[in-house]
Design a protein around this motif. Structure first.
Motif, PDB file in Angstrom:
ATOM      1  N   ALA A   1       9.994 -59.668   7.185  1.00  0.00           N
ATOM      2  CA  ALA A   1      10.174 -58.297   6.706  1.00  0.00           C
ATOM      3  C   ALA A   1       9.717 -57.264   7.730  1.00  0.00           C
ATOM      4  N   GLU A   2       8.590 -57.511   8.382  1.00  0.00           N
ATOM      5  CA  GLU A   2       8.061 -56.542   9.348  1.00  0.00           C
ATOM      6  C   GLU A   2       8.985 -56.427  10.564  1.00  0.00           C
ATOM      7  N   LYS A   3       9.432 -57.562  11.061  1.00  0.00           N
ATOM      8  CA  LYS A   3      10.325 -57.563  12.209  1.00  0.00           C
ATOM      9  C   LYS A   3      11.667 -56.914  11.855  1.00  0.00           C
ATOM     10  N   LEU A   4      12.150 -57.178  10.645  1.00  0.00           N
ATOM     11  CA  LEU A   4      13.414 -56.621  10.193  1.00  0.00           C
ATOM     12  C   LEU A   4      13.320 -55.100  10.078  1.00  0.00           C
ATOM     13  N   GLU A   5      12.201 -54.612   9.571  1.00  0.00           N
ATOM     14  CA  GLU A   5      12.017 -53.166   9.427  1.00  0.00           C
ATOM     15  C   GLU A   5      12.000 -52.482  10.794  1.00  0.00           C
ATOM     16  N   LYS A   6      11.349 -53.106  11.767  1.00  0.00           N
ATOM     17  CA  LYS A   6      11.308 -52.530  13.116  1.00  0.00           C
ATOM     18  C   LYS A   6      12.704 -52.507  13.738  1.00  0.00           C
ATOM     19  N   ALA A   7      13.474 -53.577  13.508  1.00  0.00           N
ATOM     20  CA  ALA A   7      14.834 -53.629  14.039  1.00  0.00           C
ATOM     21  C   ALA A   7      15.697 -52.544  13.405  1.00  0.00           C
ATOM     22  N   GLN A   8      15.536 -52.356  12.096  1.00  0.00           N
ATOM     23  CA  GLN A   8      16.287 -51.314  11.407  1.00  0.00           C
ATOM     24  C   GLN A   8      15.939 -49.935  11.957  1.00  0.00           C
ATOM     25  N   GLN A   9      14.663 -49.688  12.149  1.00  0.00           N
ATOM     26  CA  GLN A   9      14.231 -48.376  12.627  1.00  0.00           C
ATOM     27  C   GLN A   9      14.749 -48.099  14.025  1.00  0.00           C
ATOM     28  N   SER A  10      14.791 -49.134  14.877  1.00  0.00           N
ATOM     29  CA  SER A  10      15.277 -48.929  16.245  1.00  0.00           C
ATOM     30  C   SER A  10      16.732 -48.491  16.258  1.00  0.00           C
ATOM     31  N   LEU A  11      17.551 -49.037  15.350  1.00  0.00           N
ATOM     32  CA  LEU A  11      18.952 -48.624  15.272  1.00  0.00           C
ATOM     33  C   LEU A  11      19.081 -47.245  14.628  1.00  0.00           C
ATOM     34  N   ARG A  12      18.258 -46.967  13.632  1.00  0.00           N
ATOM     35  CA  ARG A  12      18.291 -45.636  13.014  1.00  0.00           C
ATOM     36  C   ARG A  12      17.879 -44.559  14.012  1.00  0.00           C
ATOM     37  N   ASP A  13      16.884 -44.875  14.835  1.00  0.00           N
ATOM     38  CA  ASP A  13      16.435 -43.917  15.845  1.00  0.00           C
ATOM     39  C   ASP A  13      17.545 -43.593  16.839  1.00  0.00           C
ATOM     40  N   ALA A  14      18.458 -44.556  17.011  1.00  0.00           N
ATOM     41  CA  ALA A  14      19.594 -44.347  17.911  1.00  0.00           C
ATOM     42  C   ALA A  14      20.767 -43.656  17.210  1.00  0.00           C
ATOM     43  N   GLY A  15      20.574 -43.302  15.932  1.00  0.00           N
ATOM     44  CA  GLY A  15      21.580 -42.549  15.207  1.00  0.00           C
ATOM     45  C   GLY A  15      22.596 -43.374  14.457  1.00  0.00           C
ATOM     46  N   HIS A  16      22.298 -44.658  14.243  1.00  0.00           N
ATOM     47  CA  HIS A  16      23.260 -45.532  13.578  1.00  0.00           C
ATOM     48  C   HIS A  16      22.949 -45.681  12.090  1.00  0.00           C
ATOM     49  N   GLU A  17      23.992 -45.971  11.324  1.00  0.00           N
ATOM     50  CA  GLU A  17      23.844 -46.212   9.892  1.00  0.00           C
ATOM     51  C   GLU A  17      23.559 -47.699   9.699  1.00  0.00           C
TER      52      GLU A  17
END
Length: 254
Positions: free
Chosen positions: A42-58
């Motif tokens: 869960a922690e790794k998945l959340e970080k991966a999600q945030q990295s893509l969101r920070d790049a402006g992706h849905e």
């Protein structure tokens, strides 16, 4: 017309909280797709999600056991309830176990087969059922390996699973092409990832890779992005049942 535009499409990439899966997910996102990341940490998945969101992706996330079909179905139903119907599936989740066959336990063999091969069947079947019902076609991309065609010592279950991926992909194409679904595979060569770092650090093995590969280097996760986008896009609409090796030319030479 941009043949590689994935705008309006939703892509699920299993095993995408890091490594090859995350690189391909990022590449699909950059081509315009909404992304569903998948992982068990869960922690790794959340970080991966945030990295893509920070790049402006849905981007959304899903956490399920790729070997549990009821869990897969529940996760896909939940995504659909939130307006995320999968158009593109990348079956990337996998594992490795290095052990001589004569010492291999039956449960060890089964775990590798289930994680690397049966999961692609189970997730692929659940996604295909939904794609067929919607009648709009779709894309299934299975991740094979050099071991889809050749073998090395101490990785027998992985080799059997990845060899199975090649023929499973052909079977998917044989049954689903008439529904507008293209099923293809990518066969990565030796890529630098967290899983292969011990091999990179092994001087003798690293020297063998560099000497054996015409490109004279290891691959990186980014080397898979172009092929993944191609197979996920309209550019490959008449490509079906194929495996594309991204290996720096290793399989091309003796």
């Amino acid at each position: 017309m941009n043949l590689f535009d994935l705008s309006g499409k939703t892509a699920l990439v299993t095993g995408s909280s890091g490594g090859l899966g995350h690189a391909m997910a990022r590449g699909l996102a950059e081509a315009g797709a909404r992304i569903v990341l998948h992982g068990r940490d869960a922690e790794k998945l959340e970080k991966a999600q945030q990295s893509l969101r920070d790049a402006g992706h849905e981007v959304a996330v899903a956490s399920f056991d790729v070997t549990d079909e009821s869990g897969i179905a529940e996760a896909l139903d939940a995504l659909e309830d939130n307006g995320l119907s999968i158009d593109i599936l990348v079956n990337n989740a996998g594992m490795q176990l290095r052990k001589p066959m004569v010492d291999l336990e039956r449960d060890e063999w089964q775990k590798v087969i289930d994680t690397n091969l049966s999961s692609a069947f189970l997730v692929g079947r659940q996604v295909a059922r939904r794609l067929i019902e919607r009648g709009q076609g779709g894309k299934v991309i299975n991740i094979g390996s050099l071991m889809s065609s050749v073998a090395r010592p101490t990785v027998a279950p992985y080799t059997a699973a990845k060899g199975g991926i090649r023929l499973l992909t052909q079977s998917m194409a044989a049954e689903w092409a008439e529904h507008g679904i293209q099923a293809n595979a990518i066969g990565p060569g030796y890529m630098i990832t967290e899983m292969t770092q011990p091999l990179v650090d092994d001087k003798a093995f690293n020297d063998w890779i560099i000497g054996r590969t015409p490109s004279r280097r290891w691959g990186t996760p980014d080397d898979l992005v172009g092929t993944a986008v191609y197979l996920a896009s309209p550019a490959s609409s008449y490509v079906n049942g194929q495996i594309i090796y991204v290996d720096g030319g290793m399989l091309a030479v003796l």
